[in-house]
Design a protein around this motif. Structure first.
Motif, short mmCIF file in Angstrom:
data_model
loop_
_atom_site.label_atom_id
_atom_site.label_comp_id
_atom_site.label_asym_id
_atom_site.label_seq_id
_atom_site.Cartn_x
_atom_site.Cartn_y
_atom_site.Cartn_z
N GLU A 1 0.81 -1.22 0.00
CA GLU A 1 0.00 0.00 0.00
C GLU A 1 0.85 1.28 0.00
OE1 GLU A 1 -2.49 0.21 3.45
OE2 GLU A 1 -0.82 0.52 4.85
N MET A 2 2.15 1.12 0.16
CA MET A 2 3.02 2.30 0.24
C MET A 2 2.94 3.21 -1.00
SD MET A 2 4.44 2.78 3.09
CE MET A 2 4.78 1.96 4.64
N PRO A 3 2.89 2.69 -2.22
CA PRO A 3 2.78 3.59 -3.38
C PRO A 3 1.52 4.46 -3.34
CG PRO A 3 3.43 1.40 -4.09
CD PRO A 3 3.04 1.28 -2.64
N HIS A 4 0.45 3.92 -2.78
CA HIS A 4 -0.79 4.71 -2.69
C HIS A 4 -0.62 5.85 -1.67
CE1 HIS A 4 -2.10 1.34 -4.95
NE2 HIS A 4 -2.33 0.52 -3.91
N ILE A 5 0.06 5.56 -0.56
CA ILE A 5 0.31 6.60 0.45
C ILE A 5 1.22 7.68 -0.13
CG2 ILE A 5 1.35 7.05 2.71
CD1 ILE A 5 0.42 4.25 3.56
N GLN A 6 2.24 7.26 -0.87
CA GLN A 6 3.13 8.23 -1.49
C GLN A 6 2.37 9.13 -2.47
OE1 GLN A 6 6.42 8.98 -0.93
NE2 GLN A 6 6.17 10.64 -2.43
N GLY A 7 1.44 8.54 -3.21
CA GLY A 7 0.65 9.33 -4.15
C GLY A 7 -0.19 10.39 -3.46
N VAL A 8 -0.77 10.03 -2.32
CA VAL A 8 -1.55 11.00 -1.55
C VAL A 8 -0.63 12.09 -1.01
CG1 VAL A 8 -2.94 11.33 0.52
CG2 VAL A 8 -3.35 9.35 -0.94
N PHE A 9 0.52 11.69 -0.50
CA PHE A 9 1.48 12.66 0.03
C PHE A 9 1.90 13.66 -1.04
CE2 PHE A 9 5.89 13.94 1.05
CZ PHE A 9 5.66 14.54 2.27
N TYR A 10 2.04 13.18 -2.25
CA TYR A 10 2.46 14.04 -3.36
C TYR A 10 1.34 15.00 -3.76
CZ TYR A 10 4.11 15.42 -7.99
OH TYR A 10 4.50 16.16 -9.08
N ASN A 11 0.09 14.52 -3.72
CA ASN A 11 -1.03 15.32 -4.24
C ASN A 11 -1.62 16.31 -3.26
OD1 ASN A 11 -1.01 14.26 -6.80
ND2 ASN A 11 -2.64 12.77 -6.46
N TRP A 12 -1.59 16.00 -1.97
CA TRP A 12 -2.30 16.84 -1.01
C TRP A 12 -1.38 17.92 -0.43
CZ3 TRP A 12 -7.29 16.25 1.58
CH2 TRP A 12 -8.15 15.40 0.86
N PRO A 13 -1.90 19.14 -0.23
CA PRO A 13 -1.07 20.24 0.32
C PRO A 13 -0.65 19.97 1.76
CG PRO A 13 -3.36 20.92 0.16
CD PRO A 13 -3.28 19.60 -0.52
N ARG A 14 0.58 20.34 2.10
CA ARG A 14 1.12 20.10 3.44
C ARG A 14 0.35 20.87 4.52
NH1 ARG A 14 3.01 17.18 0.35
NH2 ARG A 14 5.18 16.73 -0.14
N GLU A 15 -0.21 22.03 4.15
CA GLU A 15 -0.93 22.82 5.15
C GLU A 15 -2.28 22.21 5.49
OE1 GLU A 15 -1.67 24.81 1.11
OE2 GLU A 15 0.02 23.93 2.19
#
Length: 313
Positions: free
Chosen positions: A219-233
């Motif tokens: 599931e790690m690639p899916h988590i990385q994709g969310v991390f990439y797409n969603w704003p840090r704030e």
């Protein structure tokens, strides 16, 4: 206007209006060395040229020229307060916001009755958008409050209406949906301390995993994709590596090129707080108030599955 002469002399001032018209003050004939003439009838916020004249007993005259600017007319109108709003109510705090039509200070009177009894510290920074956080409130309690603002000339306004807010009941700390997420401090891969409660105000996704857990790895690639797409704030992702060596996690993460934050729970103490003994991966979705809203106890099948949960919070 005041000036000095080296011997006794008369006192008089000629004032030039902005349009060039000149007006003489009445001559003070008594000879003095310290001169003082009051000029009245001037317009506010206006520049005037002047000439001061002094004559001695023998009729010898001396002059001095210059200019002055009167002050703007004094502001005696208090600010107008509007848009009073209450947000981020918890069991012990709330945020009060409002606006004023001119720059002013920020302060709130509050209490459990209309007598109030408590006042927040004065924020002396002049602004038109105001925000004051009430803290130390009792849970499940109704509070009365009124907002206050004072402009730069000392004119103070208090919002006309008494308003109320009610704090939330105490929310128990625990690992179940509806509980306040247990706080923790863990080190990241660089050795820096990371504290969960520091992210209050943001959505936090806490994922428990390990390199020896195949569903976790998948599931790690899916988590990385969310991390990439969603704003840090808006979103914080904390992937907590449980009961394994730090160098193992570091090596594996680096080899895969993942960039989301990884925290180290080598002893499993934080995992125990979140009851991950039933198995990993296990992911907790925590809202901006620190409340657990969703728990996923098996692996994610897609990035969309994660984002659908996030969008529902």
């Amino acid at each position: 206007m005041t000036w000095k002469t080296d011997k006794p002399a008369t006192s008089q001032v000629m004032i030039y209006d902005p349009d060039g018209t000149c007006v003489w003050t009445e001559s003070e004939q008594a000879p003095v060395t310290n001169h003082s003439v009051t000029i009245s009838g001037l317009e506010p916020n206006t520049t005037y040229r002047y000439t001061v004249v002094s004559k001695d007993a023998n009729g010898n005259a001396v002059t001095s020229e210059g200019s002055l600017r009167t002050l703007a007319q004094a502001d005696t109108t208090p600010p107008t307060i509007s848009g009073v709003n209450i947000s981020n109510i918890t069991d012990s705090s709330a945020i009060i916001t409002w606006k004023t039509d001119e720059a002013a200070t920020s302060q709130v009177k509050y209490g459990t009755t209309e007598a109030y009894g408590s006042t927040t510290p004065l924020n002396q920074k002049l602004a038109t958008s105001h925000s004051v956080t009430l803290t130390g409130l009792d849970p499940d309690t109704t509070y009365h409050f009124r907002v206050m603002s004072k402009d730069g000339n000392g004119n103070e306004a208090m919002f006309a209406e008494n308003q109320t807010l009610k704090t939330l009941p105490i929310i128990p700390v625990g690992y179940q949906v509806g509980n306040r997420a247990p706080d923790f401090i863990l080190k990241d891969l660089s050795g820096k301390d990371v504290k969960l409660s520091d992210f209050r105000g943001k959505i936090v996704m806490v994922n428990f995993w390990a390199t020896w857990c195949d569903p976790c790895i998948r599931e790690m690639p899916h988590i990385q994709g969310v991390f990439y797409n969603w704003p840090r704030e808006k979103l914080v992702i904390l992937a907590i590596h449980v009961k394994d060596r730090a160098d193992t996690a570091q090596s594996w993460i680096s080899s895969k090129g993942y960039t989301f934050p990884v925290l180290l729970d080598s002893t499993g103490a934080t995992g125990a707080q979140y009851d991950v003994s039933t198995g990993i991966p296990k992911t907790f979705f925590i809202n901006a108030d620190g409340i657990i809203k969703k728990i996923k106890e098996v692996r994610f099948s897609s990035q969309t599955e994660i984002e659908d949960i996030l969008n529902s919070l």
